[in-house]
Structures are given as structure tokens and as C-alpha cells.
Design a protein around this motif. Sequence first.
Motif, PDB file in Angstrom:
ATOM      1  N   GLN A 402       0.470  -1.643   0.134  1.00 56.55           N
ATOM      2  CA  GLN A 402      -0.206  -0.166   0.235  1.00 56.55           C
ATOM      3  C   GLN A 402       0.824   1.035   0.444  1.00 56.55           C
ATOM      4  OE1 GLN A 402      -3.271  -2.456   2.946  1.00 56.55           O
ATOM      5  NE2 GLN A 402      -2.334  -0.495   3.916  1.00 56.55           N
ATOM      6  N   LEU A 523      29.479   3.614   4.031  1.00 58.86           N
ATOM      7  CA  LEU A 523      28.704   2.386   3.555  1.00 58.86           C
ATOM      8  C   LEU A 523      28.710   2.650   1.896  1.00 58.86           C
ATOM      9  CD1 LEU A 523      27.607  -0.335   4.123  1.00 58.86           C
ATOM     10  CD2 LEU A 523      25.366   1.658   4.364  1.00 58.86           C
TER      11      LEU A 523
ATOM     12  N   ASN B  38      20.925   2.137   6.310  1.00 58.54           N
ATOM     13  CA  ASN B  38      20.236   1.578   4.885  1.00 58.54           C
ATOM     14  C   ASN B  38      21.350  -0.043   4.867  1.00 58.54           C
ATOM     15  OD1 ASN B  38      18.655   0.371   3.109  1.00 58.54           O
ATOM     16  ND2 ASN B  38      18.779   1.923   1.277  1.00 58.54           N
ATOM     17  N   CYS B  39      22.057  -0.341   5.524  1.00 57.69           N
ATOM     18  CA  CYS B  39      23.549  -1.786   5.601  1.00 57.69           C
ATOM     19  C   CYS B  39      22.197  -3.007   5.343  1.00 57.69           C
ATOM     20  CB  CYS B  39      23.656  -1.827   6.613  1.00 57.69           C
ATOM     21  SG  CYS B  39      22.868  -2.209   7.881  1.00 57.69           S
ATOM     22  N   ASP B  55       8.216  -9.102  -0.443  1.00 56.05           N
ATOM     23  CA  ASP B  55       7.253  -8.926  -1.693  1.00 56.05           C
ATOM     24  C   ASP B  55       5.695  -9.121  -0.286  1.00 56.05           C
ATOM     25  OD1 ASP B  55       8.465  -8.412  -3.690  1.00 56.05           O
ATOM     26  OD2 ASP B  55       7.472 -10.444  -5.024  1.00 56.05           O
ATOM     27  N   ARG B  61      13.571  -2.360   8.229  1.00 58.10           N
ATOM     28  CA  ARG B  61      13.672  -0.908   7.549  1.00 58.10           C
ATOM     29  C   ARG B  61      12.706  -0.471   6.940  1.00 58.10           C
ATOM     30  NH1 ARG B  61      15.436   2.119   3.710  1.00 58.10           N
ATOM     31  NH2 ARG B  61      16.947   3.915   4.182  1.00 58.10           N
ATOM     32  N   VAL B  65      11.801   3.300   7.496  1.00 59.61           N
ATOM     33  CA  VAL B  65      11.480   4.472   6.924  1.00 59.61           C
ATOM     34  C   VAL B  65      10.535   4.878   6.956  1.00 59.61           C
ATOM     35  CG1 VAL B  65      12.983   5.133   5.237  1.00 59.61           C
ATOM     36  CG2 VAL B  65      13.603   3.676   6.678  1.00 59.61           C
ATOM     37  N   GLU B  66       9.078   3.588   6.047  1.00 66.71           N
ATOM     38  CA  GLU B  66       8.113   4.561   5.199  1.00 66.71           C
ATOM     39  C   GLU B  66       7.234   5.229   6.898  1.00 66.71           C
ATOM     40  OE1 GLU B  66       6.398   0.943   4.190  1.00 66.71           O
ATOM     41  OE2 GLU B  66       7.688   0.652   2.964  1.00 66.71           O
ATOM     42  N   TRP B  75      -1.063   5.130   7.790  1.00 65.72           N
ATOM     43  CA  TRP B  75      -1.967   4.165   6.766  1.00 65.72           C
ATOM     44  C   TRP B  75      -1.725   3.201   6.350  1.00 65.72           C
ATOM     45  CZ3 TRP B  75      -3.985   3.982   2.504  1.00 65.72           C
ATOM     46  CH2 TRP B  75      -4.039   5.860   1.855  1.00 65.72           C
ATOM     47  N   THR B  76      -0.553   3.378   5.366  1.00 66.51           N
ATOM     48  CA  THR B  76      -0.124   3.192   4.213  1.00 66.51           C
ATOM     49  C   THR B  76       0.344   1.648   5.109  1.00 66.51           C
ATOM     50  OG1 THR B  76       1.756   3.868   4.064  1.00 66.51           O
ATOM     51  CG2 THR B  76      -0.608   4.661   2.492  1.00 66.51           C
ATOM     52  N   THR B  77       0.622   1.674   6.014  1.00 65.45           N
ATOM     53  CA  THR B  77       2.016   0.561   6.769  1.00 65.45           C
ATOM     54  C   THR B  77       1.021  -0.752   6.894  1.00 65.45           C
ATOM     55  OG1 THR B  77       1.857   1.237   8.387  1.00 65.45           O
ATOM     56  CG2 THR B  77       3.601   2.359   7.339  1.00 65.45           C
ATOM     57  N   ALA B  78      -0.145  -0.232   7.182  1.00 63.62           N
ATOM     58  CA  ALA B  78      -1.210  -1.545   7.733  1.00 63.62           C
ATOM     59  C   ALA B  78      -1.144  -2.877   7.262  1.00 63.62           C
ATOM     60  CB  ALA B  78      -3.218  -0.858   7.234  1.00 63.62           C
ATOM     61  N   ASP B  79      -0.820  -3.437   6.070  1.00 62.98           N
ATOM     62  CA  ASP B  79      -0.827  -4.243   4.874  1.00 62.98           C
ATOM     63  C   ASP B  79      -0.007  -4.797   5.228  1.00 62.98           C
ATOM     64  OD1 ASP B  79       0.739  -2.541   3.933  1.00 62.98           O
ATOM     65  OD2 ASP B  79       0.301  -3.253   2.106  1.00 62.98           O
ATOM     66  N   LEU B 118      -8.523  -0.277   9.601  1.00 67.52           N
ATOM     67  CA  LEU B 118      -7.673  -1.298   8.167  1.00 67.52           C
ATOM     68  C   LEU B 118      -6.795  -1.576   9.201  1.00 67.52           C
ATOM     69  CD1 LEU B 118      -5.293   2.050   6.564  1.00 67.52           C
ATOM     70  CD2 LEU B 118      -6.723   0.249   5.479  1.00 67.52           C
TER      71      LEU B 118
END
Lengths: 552, 412
Positions: A402, A523, B38-39, B55, B61, B65-66, B75-79, B118
Motif C-alpha cells: 500500500q 557505506l 540502510n545497511c 514482496d 527497515r 522508514v516508511e 496508514w499505508t503500512t497496515a498491510d 485497516l
Amino acid sequence: MAKYDVIVIGGGSTGTAVARDCAMRGLKILLLERDDIASATTGACAGMISSGLKYMDEPNIVDMCSDEVVNFKRIARHVMEKNPIITPLLEMSDISSGGNFAEEYSKRAETRDVPPVLFLTPEDSLKIEPTLNPDLIASIYFEEYFISPFALCMLQALDAKQHGADIKTYCEVTDILTKKGSITGLQYFNRITDKMESAKTKAIVNAAGPWAHKIAALAGAKLELRLNKGAHVILDRRVVNVGVIAKAIEGRMIYLFPHENTVLLGTTALDTWEDPDTLVASQDEIEYLLKSMEWVIPSIRDARIIRTMEGVRPLIPTWKIPEGDVTRGYEIIDHEPEGVSGLISFTGGKLVMCRHMAETATDLVCKNLGMESECKTHNEPLPGNSDDVDILALAKEYGVSQHTVERMRARRGSETATILELTCDHPEWKTTICTCEPVIEAELRYAIRATFPQTLNDLRRRVRLGTGPCQGTFCTFKAAAILAEELELSGEDFQLEIVDFLAERWKGKRQSIRGEQIAQEELAQGIYACVGNLDQALEELDYDLKPWEEVL
Amino acid sequence: MSEEEAYQTVLATLKKEAIYPYTEDEMQVVKSIESCINCGLCIQHCPVVAAVGLDRFSGPRSIAVELSRSPPEYWTTADVVYLCTGCGTCREVCPKDVDIPEIVNLIRARIFKHRPDLMPKQLHTADAIIVEHGLAFVPWEDPEEKAESRDMRLERLGLRYIPDQVVKGADVLFYPGCQAEERAQEVKESAKIILNHFKVKFTLLEELNCCGLPATLLGDDKTALELALKLKKKVKDLGVKMLVTTCAGCTSNLARIAERDAWGIPVYHMLEYLVEEIGIAKLSSAFKQSTEEEPLRVTLHDPCHLIKHTSRITMDYAGQILGLIPGVEVTQSYAHDSCCGGGGLVSYHAGDVARAVMKENLAAIEETGATRVVTPCPLCTAQLEDSLFRQGSSVEVDDMTVFIAQRLPQEG
Ligand SMILES: Cc1cc2nc3c(=O)[nH]c(=O)nc-3n(C[C@H](O)[C@H](O)[C@H](O)COP(=O)(O)OP(=O)(O)OC[C@H]3O[C@@H](n4cnc5c(N)ncnc54)[C@H](O)[C@@H]3O)c2cc1C
Ligand code: SF4
Ligand code: SF4
């Protein structure tokens, strides 16, 4: 030789707006940009389509800006966002500087669908923005709209194209041809074909921003600009809940604005005679911004700075007054009286006015060409502004997260579905290439095919590749491979692409590098030099160090 | 416009723009993402990523980060955010100390508050139970049935029943947690047997209430806080000197809230209590008198809530204790510290993910040749038991508290 009704020079907000307007009025248009769309001043701006914040003493300009906000909401709402903004007052004297701002702003608030200027108590202010200095005595609150400058220019260019315009990037105008005081055409160097080319026209619109005087000179015309440098410090994420405005050390206004996934701290304003092409933010500018913001947000120095960016404002040449007193309006100069007929140039202006500037210029061009026409740019939507995008449904349908879909929507609007559709034939294109923003392979492929990028930097402007905290550490090699495949680049060009992109990232990192960004840089160096061996490869590649890469 | 009206106007805009201002505490949590370079180490080590791929679960991370880069898009992280088992592996391997599990909790709390639509519906059900009963599970309706179930378990395990006791001013409060109270009653009983054996002056709660961990994990911070404060009051009223629990999740959560809410007493897992307070010498001599002498090859499973949320030392203690028991031989599984998939409430709504995470453990367990897995947590025990059973494995699972109780000399 190709013949055009009008040739526009410059692919910033102004040039692309002019090309769109002209094309929509049925003129045959060529736009020449020596680099990429929105690669200069426009790409360095904050994207605030301001209601006229800094120029409340120029009511006609405030009116114009207010109307333009409404127009943008009609034609480009998918690449816009609204930012609530707080101006904390630390002492009584801060209030007086508000002047007639509250009154002027509030007068036009309703048309823009925002509340009037509000006053908040210290307690309420801190609830909204706990990072504020707790000693504040009150705060002023208002709301402004923002637009993605890259997206706006790209959409204007694409729309112009759809209306028949030729848009050529990497074509630098080298000469303007005249005959008996009238424009007949121009010559340009095409960096993609590596050839000099030329085109015929009777009308040229000079929208070359801070280079406009140089373009005018090519035709033997005179143009004066007051060039003014502005720098931003970019923080890794949204470290504030809302935008914050503060009084800088000498009393100017500076800001901290949420911008996409980052926060912009800006801006400086310095009269400049430096070459806009190689300009970098100075230590003084960075420190000026931090010091000024620190009074209202004491923790600002703990935030992670990822880079700086800078641009040069092509201000109207008024002298012997402070920069802040120079009008923020624009002028359109017809060079006919000085004996160059067919050339018109812009000075001044802002991103927020670009559509208006284009309308006025196109009216003039049409008049000069002796044709009647009507401007439609404020009514016809830009590409992608058509339907609402159902994030949850699309994410489910295509099996893409999403968040990825939401970020795509913020860049692409209703094109999102078209991009996701690509993953049906190529499920592997769901791979996340840039993990900071994030960007999946399908969007990169789409951007390469539909929006004519030549380099990774161009892709960055289109999809925000490499603009996150890791600054390209992990996406550069992946994206370069995709670009190389799509554009059939040679192995050498593939490597050069990587080096060029990293060099451009370095331009913004070098001045401000500190704290975590140093670990990040190690890095990145480890990956590209130690593992990728690019430092060795450089010796065999045809690569010249950029001015900002010179070892001190 | 009045001050209040002005504030309300602002709130209305914030709501419309999905900006829910971070509080200062939240800002501190989110700030930890700032040091991420971002290692990719966390992604390489996350058991959920390993099990289901990027996927389906974009990884630690990405979650951090999101959310933190652009708060209005929380809210877009709910999935993905509900697929994190909260194991804490990412935080442990991160060279920059990014506290991803806390960020996960924070996002879940935002979704719970502002976009409950959600959240997986199974978690709504779970929340309703916690709110109604103050426990993670619906309690037994009939106390007699509960006692019957308990007695059956005790009989099967050869353990005797020691009646519950509530003693004001006791030294130790034994806190079984919801799982051992309502389901794995043998764990609670075993703890009582152990404490009794070592003549510890202990007490139970008059009425157990959940420590609030499941509420925290599903984002219901309000309920979590209410439960924590209720528990604090009960603990204070009993006037105990320390708290001992047998559940890994309770250990980490109680330690956290006891510190946060200034309970003023230490929280021990039973294993820590045994080694640090009872002492190896006493344990050793107790095991020597044991009649249970059948040689047994066991392997240990480390609960994440002990090793990654509390301290790795607890599992060193586990090894030491097992080493004292005659006939018990420990073979280490290569996945001994890999999450069992039971955390983060993942199994409530995404059983396939929880089972996929467990797969690695199962293979590793089989490889050891052990006939029994021992783990100091009733939740891990249940998760392991269920998976081994589904797989048709003959390997048995024991909660370590039960395992110890069985090997103490039978008294009276
Ligand atoms: C730091 C900063 C912050 C700003 N913030 C805001 C803001 O928040 N809101 C707002 O409204 N305005 C803002 N502005 C102002 C705004 O960015 C500019 O007014 C506007 O973008 C200028 O656009 P332009 O198209 O005229 O110039 P540019 O974007 O500079 O475009 C000119 C183009 O001409 C091209 N060109 C030059 N020479 C040639 C040649 N020989 N052949 C072909 N092409 C050539 C260049 O490559 C360039 O792309 C800001 C400016 C700065 C510097
Ligand atoms: S806590 Fe565990 S499951 Fe969750 S993201 Fe971190 S490593 Fe993965
Ligand atoms: S391990 Fe830590 S630093 Fe590395 S990517 Fe994960 S969060 Fe970032």
C-alpha cells in the motif's frame, strides 16, 4: 530545417508553462532545454505555491498568487499537498513583524479553502508541534499549499507534448539568428546526438531563468537580472509535524517545511555573481539557517541533514534595496524597441506564478503573431489529475504494498494504475529499487519509456530516486542497470551513469556532511569503490571530476 | 475566534491531512530511525522476511522508514505492519540501534486509533476480549471445569497440586500471565511446586489481570495503560519484594512497565530467580535427589522476549540449569534463537506467516536428534507444540518450568 511558430528556451517552471500554453492555443512549439526539465532553479525551490506570504505589501501580487493556488487545485491537485504552518512568537516584537499579513491573508482565505490566520496559545502550539521552544508566548497559524516542482514541470511538458509541442532536453541554445532586426531562428547543440542543429522561427520566448541575460545577449539584446542565491538544508524525514516559520538572525523569515518525505530548512538569499551551474551551499549558509531555526526549534541541530540544495533566483533588477524589498512580481520584456523583434524575455517571477507568466507571455506572442486566441491552461487538468486513486484496491489487485502505491500516487496521480498494470506481464518489476522513497522497478521502467529521461539524475527528478537518507547508496547500481537496458547503454556508459549520479549526490552532501551521514557515506564508498571498484574504473573512463569533487 | 475554536479549527485541518502530531515521547521513539544507514542487516536477519519474502513483508527497515519519513502516510503500512512478530532480531543486529519493534508498536497504535478499519478483524476480536475481561483469553466460565482441566494436566505430568495462596507481605509475587492462568495451567502449577520446594514465601494475585502486552501489540495503548496501572495497584497492595513470572512476554513487558511506572520492585523470569536468588548449589542438590532419571536428549528454544527484549543471560541460565539435571543432555539447535512465529499477534490473523516463520525452527530441531524441546515460555511452547504436531513429528515440547518441576524430588 524544422520550422516553428514559437521556440521556448528553458525547461523550468516558466518555460514548460509557456510551451504548454502556446501548444494548447494551437501554435507549433519547440522547447529547448540544455539539461533536463526542472534541472535548475525550479528543481531547487521549496514548491510552496504561496498565497503571497512574503509580499503582503503588494496586494495585486497577493491576489494573483491566491488565484493561482485555486487554479492549481483545479488542474494539478494530485501533485499538491497542504501544509499547516506555525509561526511561534518568542517575544512581543516578533508580533509586530506580522504587519498586515494576517489581514491580507485572511481576506483571501476562503477562496483557497483555508481558515483565516489564527492565533494559538503556547499550550496548543506545543501540542501541535512539541519540538517548539517551550518559552513561546503565542503562535500564528495559517495554511499553505505546496506542489512538487519536478512533477509540475514534467506534467506541463508532457501536456505540451500531447498538444503537439516538441520538447527537446539536452539541447543548448548557442546562437540566435536575426535578419534585419528580426528573429529568424536559432542554433543549438544537441548533446544526445552530439551535433549542432538549428530551427527556424519568428518568435522566441526566453525563459532561461538566471541565464536569461545570456540568451538575450545571443540575439544582441540587453537584459539585466538581479541574481540571488538561495540554499536549502534537507533533513532526512519529516522531523516536524507541521511547517514552522521563524525570524532569522537579521530579521528575514526562514522556514522548515515538510516536503515529500523530507523537511526543507530554508532559505538563504544572497546577491550572487557565482556561476549558477557549479554553485554549492556554503558553510555560512548552513550555519545561518541552523542558528536561525535553533531559537524556535532547539533540537534542530540533532536532526540528520542529508544534503543541501541551492538555486539562483532571477529577480527583477531593482538595485540599492535589500533583496527582500525587490518585488516578487515578474516582468515580460519585449526586445522589439531595442531592435530585436520576435524575442521576449522574463525577469522575476516565482513558481507559483508560472502559469500566469505563461498566459501573459503567450498573449503577447499571439498578439505579435497577429492571432486571436484564448488561454485554457487554468481550466484543463494536467495529466494524472483525472480520477481519485483507490490505494487499497490497487495494492490488493496488483499485490504491491500500500505504501508503495501511495507514494506512486503522490507522484503520478491517476497514472498509477497504468504503471501497476505493467507488473502483470512482469511480476519481477514489483521489486523495490529505491528503498527509501520507495520506488519499484515498474515505475522506473514507465518513467524511462514515457518521460524521456537521459540519465539517472533525470530519473531522480521523475521518481525521487535516491533522494532519501541513504542518498543513492542502494538504488544507484540497480537503477543504472535498468536505465542501461532500456536505453541500450554501453558498459562504459553504464559505469559513467553510476559515477555521475553519485557525483551529483555528493554535490549536495559534501557541504553539510556530519553525524550519521558520515557513516552512510562510508557505506556508499565501500559499495562503489571497494566492492564495485569504480574508483579504479574511473581512470579508464572518460570522466572529468566535477568542480565540487576536487580534492582540497 | 476564541482560543478553543482556533485550536479546534487547526485540529480539523490536521485530521483532514492525516497529520496526527507526534507527542514528545513518540518523537523519541521515531528519532531512532534517523541513524539508519540502510545497511540491510535487519532485513537479512528478520525471520518473517526469510520466511515469506520481501514482496509480502517489506521488512524492518521499510516499516521504520516508511512510517517515520512521512507521518501522514502511516496508514499505508497496515498491510505489512501486522506481520511483524516483534521478535526484536532487527534491533539486536542493527549496528545503529534502530528500535524497529517500538516503531512497529507506535504505527499499530496510530492505526488502532485513527484507521481501525485497516486493522485485521481478528485483532479487533482479541482487543474486545482484553477490554471485557482484562485477560488475553476468555476466562473459563465454570471454575470446576477449569479445575478439572488443571487436574488432568497435572495427572498426565505426574505433578501434584498445591492450592493457590494469597499472602500479604509475601516475599515473591508469582505472576503466571494469561496463558499459564487460562490455558497452560501446568506451568502455573509447576511454578508453585518449585517455589514451594525452595520454601519461598510467595503469593498469587487475588485476581489476575493481563500485563497489557497484547494490548500494546495491537495498538490499544489506552487499555494497555489501564491494565498496567491496575496491576501496579495490586502489586503495591500486596507489599511484595519482587515479582517472578514464567512467561517470556510477561517478563519483558513487566520489566518495562515496572520501570516506567516506578513499581520499585525487580521483575524476574523464573530461571533468573532460580539462578540468582535460589542459587546453583541448592538447585543442584535438589536435582540430585530426583527420582526421574531416564536419560533424555533435549534442545532449547530461546524465547525472543527473553533474549532480544530482556537479556541473553536468561538462556545461559537455562543451559546451566539443564546441565545440573542428571541424565539430561542438551544439543544446541542452529536455530535456537530464531523466532517461533508466535509473537506480535501474527498467528491471530496470519497463521500461514506464523507457521512459515516456524519452519526453520522445526528443521533445526529435527536435526539435533533431540526428543524434546524445552523452552521457558508457555506461548512458545504452545506454538512449537502445535507446529511439531502438524508436521507429524514425534518430538515433544515442555515448558521449562514444568520440566524443572518434574525433576524436583517429589514431596509429601
Ligand atoms: C531556494 C529557492 C526557493 C524558492 N522557493 C520558491 C517557492 O517556494 N515558491 C515559489 O513560487 N518560488 C520559489 N522560488 C522561486 C522559483 O524557484 C523560481 O522563480 C522559478 O523556479 C524560476 O523558474 P524558471 O523556469 O524561470 O527558471 P529555471 O528553473 O532556472 O529554468 C531555466 C532553464 O533554462 C535553461 N537554460 C539556460 N540556458 C539555456 C540555453 N542556452 N539553452 C537551453 N536552455 C537553457 C536552464 O537549464 C534551466 O533549466 C525559489 C527559488 C529559490 C532559489
Ligand atoms: S521485530 Fe522481528 S519480525 Fe519484526 S521486523 Fe524486526 S526482525 Fe522482523
Ligand atoms: S540494520 Fe539498522 S542501520 Fe541497518 S538497515 Fe536495518 S535499521 Fe538501518
